[in-house]
Design a protein around this motif. Structure first.
Motif, PDB file in Angstrom:
ATOM      1  N   ALA A 142       0.843  -1.196   0.000  1.00  8.39           N
ATOM      2  CA  ALA A 142       0.000   0.000   0.000  1.00  8.39           C
ATOM      3  C   ALA A 142       0.880   1.249   0.000  1.00  8.39           C
ATOM      4  O   ALA A 142       0.629   2.211  -0.730  1.00  8.39           O
ATOM      5  N   ARG A 143       1.921   1.210   0.804  1.00  7.25           N
ATOM      6  CA  ARG A 143       2.836   2.358   0.839  1.00  7.25           C
ATOM      7  C   ARG A 143       3.442   2.599  -0.541  1.00  7.25           C
ATOM      8  O   ARG A 143       3.476   3.720  -1.041  1.00  7.25           O
ATOM      9  N   ASP A 144       3.882   1.520  -1.183  1.00  6.47           N
ATOM     10  CA  ASP A 144       4.485   1.675  -2.505  1.00  6.47           C
ATOM     11  C   ASP A 144       3.502   2.243  -3.520  1.00  6.47           C
ATOM     12  O   ASP A 144       3.905   2.874  -4.498  1.00  6.47           O
ATOM     13  N   ALA A 145       2.218   1.962  -3.296  1.00  3.26           N
ATOM     14  CA  ALA A 145       1.204   2.442  -4.247  1.00  3.26           C
ATOM     15  C   ALA A 145       0.805   3.891  -3.954  1.00  3.26           C
ATOM     16  O   ALA A 145       0.031   4.481  -4.699  1.00  3.26           O
ATOM     17  N   MET A 146       1.311   4.453  -2.833  1.00  2.00           N
ATOM     18  CA  MET A 146       0.946   5.824  -2.465  1.00  2.00           C
ATOM     19  C   MET A 146       2.195   6.671  -2.244  1.00  2.00           C
ATOM     20  O   MET A 146       2.452   7.131  -1.131  1.00  2.00           O
ATOM     21  N   PRO A 147       2.976   6.882  -3.296  1.00  2.00           N
ATOM     22  CA  PRO A 147       4.238   7.624  -3.120  1.00  2.00           C
ATOM     23  C   PRO A 147       4.001   9.040  -2.610  1.00  2.00           C
ATOM     24  O   PRO A 147       4.879   9.619  -1.962  1.00  2.00           O
ATOM     25  N   ASP A 148       2.833   9.609  -2.905  1.00  2.00           N
ATOM     26  CA  ASP A 148       2.564  10.969  -2.434  1.00  2.00           C
ATOM     27  C   ASP A 148       1.675  10.991  -1.208  1.00  2.00           C
ATOM     28  O   ASP A 148       1.015  11.990  -0.921  1.00  2.00           O
ATOM     29  N   GLY A 149       1.625   9.863  -0.521  1.00  2.00           N
ATOM     30  CA  GLY A 149       0.800   9.825   0.673  1.00  2.00           C
ATOM     31  C   GLY A 149      -0.617   9.391   0.370  1.00  2.00           C
ATOM     32  O   GLY A 149      -1.008   9.255  -0.792  1.00  2.00           O
ATOM     33  N   GLY A 150      -1.374   9.160   1.434  1.00  2.00           N
ATOM     34  CA  GLY A 150      -2.748   8.700   1.252  1.00  2.00           C
ATOM     35  C   GLY A 150      -3.236   8.065   2.526  1.00  2.00           C
ATOM     36  O   GLY A 150      -2.675   8.307   3.605  1.00  2.00           O
ATOM     37  N   ARG A 151      -4.278   7.262   2.397  1.00  2.00           N
ATOM     38  CA  ARG A 151      -4.843   6.644   3.586  1.00  2.00           C
ATOM     39  C   ARG A 151      -4.766   5.126   3.505  1.00  2.00           C
ATOM     40  O   ARG A 151      -4.959   4.546   2.445  1.00  2.00           O
ATOM     41  N   LEU A 152      -4.490   4.524   4.631  1.00  2.00           N
ATOM     42  CA  LEU A 152      -4.418   3.064   4.710  1.00  2.00           C
ATOM     43  C   LEU A 152      -5.369   2.616   5.806  1.00  2.00           C
ATOM     44  O   LEU A 152      -5.311   3.116   6.930  1.00  2.00           O
ATOM     45  N   LEU A 153      -6.246   1.700   5.472  1.00  2.00           N
ATOM     46  CA  LEU A 153      -7.239   1.239   6.437  1.00  2.00           C
ATOM     47  C   LEU A 153      -7.103  -0.272   6.609  1.00  2.00           C
ATOM     48  O   LEU A 153      -7.119  -1.022   5.637  1.00  2.00           O
ATOM     49  N   ILE A 154      -6.966  -0.684   7.862  1.00  2.00           N
ATOM     50  CA  ILE A 154      -6.952  -2.123   8.136  1.00  2.00           C
ATOM     51  C   ILE A 154      -8.248  -2.483   8.843  1.00  2.00           C
ATOM     52  O   ILE A 154      -8.585  -1.890   9.872  1.00  2.00           O
ATOM     53  N   GLU A 155      -8.983  -3.408   8.282  1.00  2.00           N
ATOM     54  CA  GLU A 155     -10.283  -3.780   8.821  1.00  2.00           C
ATOM     55  C   GLU A 155     -10.303  -5.249   9.180  1.00  2.00           C
ATOM     56  O   GLU A 155      -9.700  -6.066   8.493  1.00  2.00           O
ATOM     57  N   THR A 156     -11.070  -5.574  10.230  1.00  2.00           N
ATOM     58  CA  THR A 156     -11.335  -6.986  10.497  1.00  2.00           C
ATOM     59  C   THR A 156     -12.842  -7.162  10.599  1.00  2.00           C
ATOM     60  O   THR A 156     -13.562  -6.201  10.867  1.00  2.00           O
ATOM     61  N   GLY A 157     -13.306  -8.352  10.373  1.00  2.00           N
ATOM     62  CA  GLY A 157     -14.739  -8.587  10.487  1.00  2.00           C
ATOM     63  C   GLY A 157     -15.052 -10.070  10.507  1.00  2.00           C
ATOM     64  O   GLY A 157     -14.203 -10.901  10.181  1.00  2.00           O
ATOM     65  N   ASN A 158     -16.268 -10.376  10.944  1.00  2.00           N
ATOM     66  CA  ASN A 158     -16.759 -11.749  10.885  1.00  2.00           C
ATOM     67  C   ASN A 158     -17.558 -11.898   9.602  1.00  2.00           C
ATOM     68  O   ASN A 158     -18.342 -11.023   9.268  1.00  2.00           O
ATOM     69  N   ALA A 159     -17.355 -12.967   8.893  1.00  2.00           N
ATOM     70  CA  ALA A 159     -18.077 -13.142   7.635  1.00  2.00           C
ATOM     71  C   ALA A 159     -18.691 -14.535   7.575  1.00  2.00           C
ATOM     72  O   ALA A 159     -17.976 -15.528   7.628  1.00  2.00           O
ATOM     73  N   ALA A 160     -20.018 -14.560   7.534  1.00  2.00           N
ATOM     74  CA  ALA A 160     -20.710 -15.840   7.344  1.00  2.00           C
ATOM     75  C   ALA A 160     -20.958 -15.973   5.849  1.00  2.00           C
ATOM     76  O   ALA A 160     -21.738 -15.229   5.283  1.00  2.00           O
ATOM     77  N   ILE A 161     -20.270 -16.880   5.232  1.00  2.00           N
ATOM     78  CA  ILE A 161     -20.357 -17.022   3.770  1.00  2.00           C
ATOM     79  C   ILE A 161     -21.440 -18.045   3.429  1.00  2.00           C
ATOM     80  O   ILE A 161     -21.376 -19.187   3.882  1.00  2.00           O
ATOM     81  N   ASP A 162     -22.434 -17.595   2.646  1.00  2.00           N
ATOM     82  CA  ASP A 162     -23.463 -18.542   2.208  1.00  2.00           C
ATOM     83  C   ASP A 162     -23.168 -18.996   0.786  1.00  2.00           C
ATOM     84  O   ASP A 162     -22.188 -18.575   0.171  1.00  2.00           O
ATOM     85  N   ALA A 163     -24.033 -19.856   0.279  1.00  2.00           N
ATOM     86  CA  ALA A 163     -23.765 -20.468  -1.024  1.00  2.00           C
ATOM     87  C   ALA A 163     -23.659 -19.416  -2.120  1.00  2.00           C
ATOM     88  O   ALA A 163     -22.844 -19.529  -3.028  1.00  2.00           O
ATOM     89  N   GLU A 164     -24.467 -18.375  -2.000  1.00  2.00           N
ATOM     90  CA  GLU A 164     -24.464 -17.374  -3.056  1.00  2.00           C
ATOM     91  C   GLU A 164     -23.150 -16.578  -3.049  1.00  2.00           C
ATOM     92  O   GLU A 164     -22.536 -16.338  -4.081  1.00  2.00           O
ATOM     93  N   MET A 165     -22.701 -16.181  -1.837  1.00  2.00           N
ATOM     94  CA  MET A 165     -21.436 -15.447  -1.754  1.00  2.00           C
ATOM     95  C   MET A 165     -20.271 -16.322  -2.167  1.00  2.00           C
ATOM     96  O   MET A 165     -19.291 -15.852  -2.734  1.00  2.00           O
ATOM     97  N   SER A 166     -20.401 -17.601  -1.873  1.00  2.00           N
ATOM     98  CA  SER A 166     -19.328 -18.531  -2.203  1.00  2.00           C
ATOM     99  C   SER A 166     -18.992 -18.474  -3.694  1.00  2.00           C
ATOM    100  O   SER A 166     -17.835 -18.527  -4.084  1.00  2.00           O
ATOM    101  N   GLY A 167     -20.045 -18.312  -4.516  1.00  2.00           N
ATOM    102  CA  GLY A 167     -19.829 -18.220  -5.951  1.00  2.00           C
ATOM    103  C   GLY A 167     -18.975 -17.023  -6.328  1.00  2.00           C
ATOM    104  O   GLY A 167     -18.154 -17.086  -7.230  1.00  2.00           O
ATOM    105  N   ARG A 168     -19.171 -15.927  -5.591  1.00  2.00           N
ATOM    106  CA  ARG A 168     -18.405 -14.720  -5.911  1.00  2.00           C
ATOM    107  C   ARG A 168     -17.011 -14.764  -5.295  1.00  2.00           C
ATOM    108  O   ARG A 168     -16.162 -13.935  -5.597  1.00  2.00           O
ATOM    109  N   LEU A 169     -16.793 -15.696  -4.379  1.00  2.00           N
ATOM    110  CA  LEU A 169     -15.503 -15.767  -3.686  1.00  2.00           C
ATOM    111  C   LEU A 169     -14.737 -17.009  -4.133  1.00  2.00           C
ATOM    112  O   LEU A 169     -14.242 -17.766  -3.295  1.00  2.00           O
ATOM    113  N   ASP A 170     -14.686 -17.213  -5.442  1.00  2.00           N
ATOM    114  CA  ASP A 170     -13.830 -18.285  -5.955  1.00  2.00           C
ATOM    115  C   ASP A 170     -14.227 -19.650  -5.424  1.00  2.00           C
ATOM    116  O   ASP A 170     -13.381 -20.526  -5.274  1.00  2.00           O
TER     117      ASP A 170
END
Ligand code: ADP
Ligand code: MG
Length: 515
Positions: free
Chosen positions: A269-297
């Motif tokens: 991320a730093r390399d992609a923002m040579p002129d500065g920017g914002r970096l956000l680290i997020e965590t979360g719980n994810a219940a993956i159902d059959a439909e989302m599974s298709g979109r997630l490989d």
């Protein structure tokens, strides 16, 4: 009541039947006259191309095609009408369509001809191939990554064996050298070999063959723990923030891999923002159902812990995103990028039963998300047995060392001898079993896991245990548990990871003998 004998009413019935077919067809159906002007269109065509049905009528059909089909199409019709040569009739073809918004999509087109009022007309039935093409692409990509994994894993494995030989011989040499300047040379060589070992570790991670040491972890504590370090690494022009979900589920993963994943993502991320920017680290719980599974490989449905790192940097082009997970793929200049960061993350996530995904569109920045399976059962705490001493010199016990690589076997024998053990050796599982059957006093079996000849270290261990149920066994491998399926059955396995230093060998042997 309609009279079946009256021709008009049956014509009307025919027309209604055709109308019903047109209305309900899933594929797009369009008819044109001999000049290419659209005369009929069904609702599926309207949905597919994004126009109202009325907007089609009377227009030349070539407005639904991008170049070169656009220009060629008039030629086809003309050619057919003047020569009777059927360039387009009756043959289904894959061509490209253009939607109202200008986007293109792959389609299958089948054309047939009919006569009405003495003139030739044509019908086209159009089937949208977008989904099929996307699935084919995804499959090809998965196959490519798999093949690269095989290749990378094989190379890393051979390298590990070589590095073990190099490190071992240097250590032996070191103890024989007398002057400090001589020792300095071996120290430098050893340091370089250690660097090489770290490199193969990353390659093995991509190939999903790292030796993972999973623990139940809370990702939030990693993010918090790394924050200070990241602040320093990122510099003052990048604003770092966290969005951590309270009550985050646990994941069972190798902590060192999580840490290096977060650091690698932040550095990217730093390399992609040579002129500065914002970096956000997020965590979360994810219940993956059959439909989302298709979109997630095809990630199997279930509970996952999600970690994503987003930046406001340059983003990735489609071409870069396609290849970013490949080992050695880098767009950074010589000496700046190794191309191993994302490949390692990809392999780590997969090997942990999860997934890594890139979401990046042009100048909107990049989000890399890792899904790791939720871990529910807290593992029983192992009894603390105090700090194990690092080395315990051998007291003349007999060790049977099994290794197919000649140089490595020779080295292992001298190292173990140096540690004070009596050493027998074998080059294959079969040979090892023979030695075990004929020699009584073997105190420990020390064997490589991956060996040619049909018997792996795992199998050898089982067969040796059948002969001597209480014989301790120490396995050594440069690979992961490729026999991952066997993992649970082998929970109590002791594995020494290649390449290893003499001190690590000494400690592992002593530990295994204690049992
Ligand atoms: P390296 O950082 O050594 O180049 P990586 O595997 O970490 O190797 O990344 C591969 C490539 O993916 C990078 O060279 C870069 O082109 C692209 N990339 C990775 N992360 C980002 C990001 N956050 N923003 C834009 N491009 C990225
Ligand atoms: Mg990187």
């Amino acid at each position: 009541m309609s009279d079946p004998n009256e021709p008009n009413s049956s014509l009307l019935g025919q027309a209604r039947k055709l109308q019903a077919i047109l209305e309900s067809a899933v594929d797009a159906i369009i008819t044109i006259d001999g000049q290419g002007a659209i005369t009929t269109v069904n609702p599926a065509a309207a949905r597919l191309f994004g126009y109202e049905q009325s907007e089609f009528l009377g227009r030349n059909v070539h407005f639904l095609m991008p170049e070169p089909y656009h220009s060629e199409h008039d030629g086809y019709i003309h050619n057919y009408r003047s020569t009777g040569r059927r360039k387009i009739i009756g043959i289904g073809r894959e061509v490209t369509g253009r939607r109202r918004d200008g986007t293109l999509f792959p389609m299958h087109l089948a054309v047939s001809e009919f006569e009405m009022d003495g003139r030739a007309h044509f019908t086209g039935i159009i089937h949208d191939l977008s989904d099929r093409k996307a699935t084919e692409m995804a499959l090809r990509h998965a196959q490519k990554m798999e093949a690269m994994g095989q290749l990378t894993g094989g190379i890393a494995h051979d390298f590990n064996n070589l590095l073990t030989v190099i490190i071992g011989n240097l250590e032996m040499l070191e103890s024989k050298l007398t002057s400090p300047s001589q020792r300095e040379l071996t120290t430098e060589a050893l340091e370089a070999a250690d660097l090489g070992a770290r490199l193969t570790t990353r390659l093995l991670a991509f190939a999903r063959r790292s030796h993972l040491e999973p623990e139940s972890v809370n990702l939030n504590s990693f993010v918090v723990g790394l924050t200070d370090m990241l602040h320093r690494t990122l510099g003052a022009t990048i604003y770092l923030s966290n969005a951590l979900t309270p009550n985050l589920w646990s994941a069972r993963v190798d902590p060192s891999q999580v840490e290096s994943a977060i650091v690698n993502l932040a550095v990217n991320a730093r390399d992609a923002m040579p002129d500065g920017g914002r970096l956000l680290i997020e965590t979360g719980n994810a219940a993956i159902d059959a439909e989302m599974s298709g979109r997630l490989d095809g990630l199997p449905p279930g509970d996952y812990v999600r970690l994503s790192v987003s930046d406001t940097g340059t983003g990735m082009s489609h071409a870069v995103r396609e290849r970013a997970f490949e080992p050695f793929f880098t767009t950074k200049g010589q000496g700046r990028g190794t191309g191993l960061g994302l490949s390692m993350i990809y392999g780590f996530a997969k090997q942990s039963g999860g997934l890594a995904m890139i979401d990046s569109t042009g100048d909107k920045g990049t989000t890399v998300t890792i899904y790791l399976p939720r871990y529910r059962v807290e593992p029983p705490r192992a009894a603390e047995d105090g700090d194990a001493e690092v080395t315990a010199p051998g007291a003349g016990q007999t060790i049977l060392a099994v290794e197919d690589d000649d140089r490595l076997r020779k080295l292992t024998v001298s190292r173990l001898t140096q540690l004070g053990y009596v050493v027998l050796s074998a080059a294959s599982g079969a040979e090892a079993l023979e030695r075990l059957a004929t020699s009584q006093g073997v105190d420990l079996l020390f064997t490589d896991v991956v060996m040619p000849g049909g018997m792996s270290g795992y199998e050898l261990r089982l067969q040796a245990r059948a002969l001597y149920p209480h014989m301790p066994v120490l396995l050594t491998s440069g690979y992961a548990e490729e026999l991952a399926g066997n993992r649970t059955a082998h929970e109590d396995l002791k594995v020494l990871r290649k390449p290893y230093r003499l001190a690590e060998l000494a400690a592992a042997i002593a530990d295994a003998l204690k049992l």
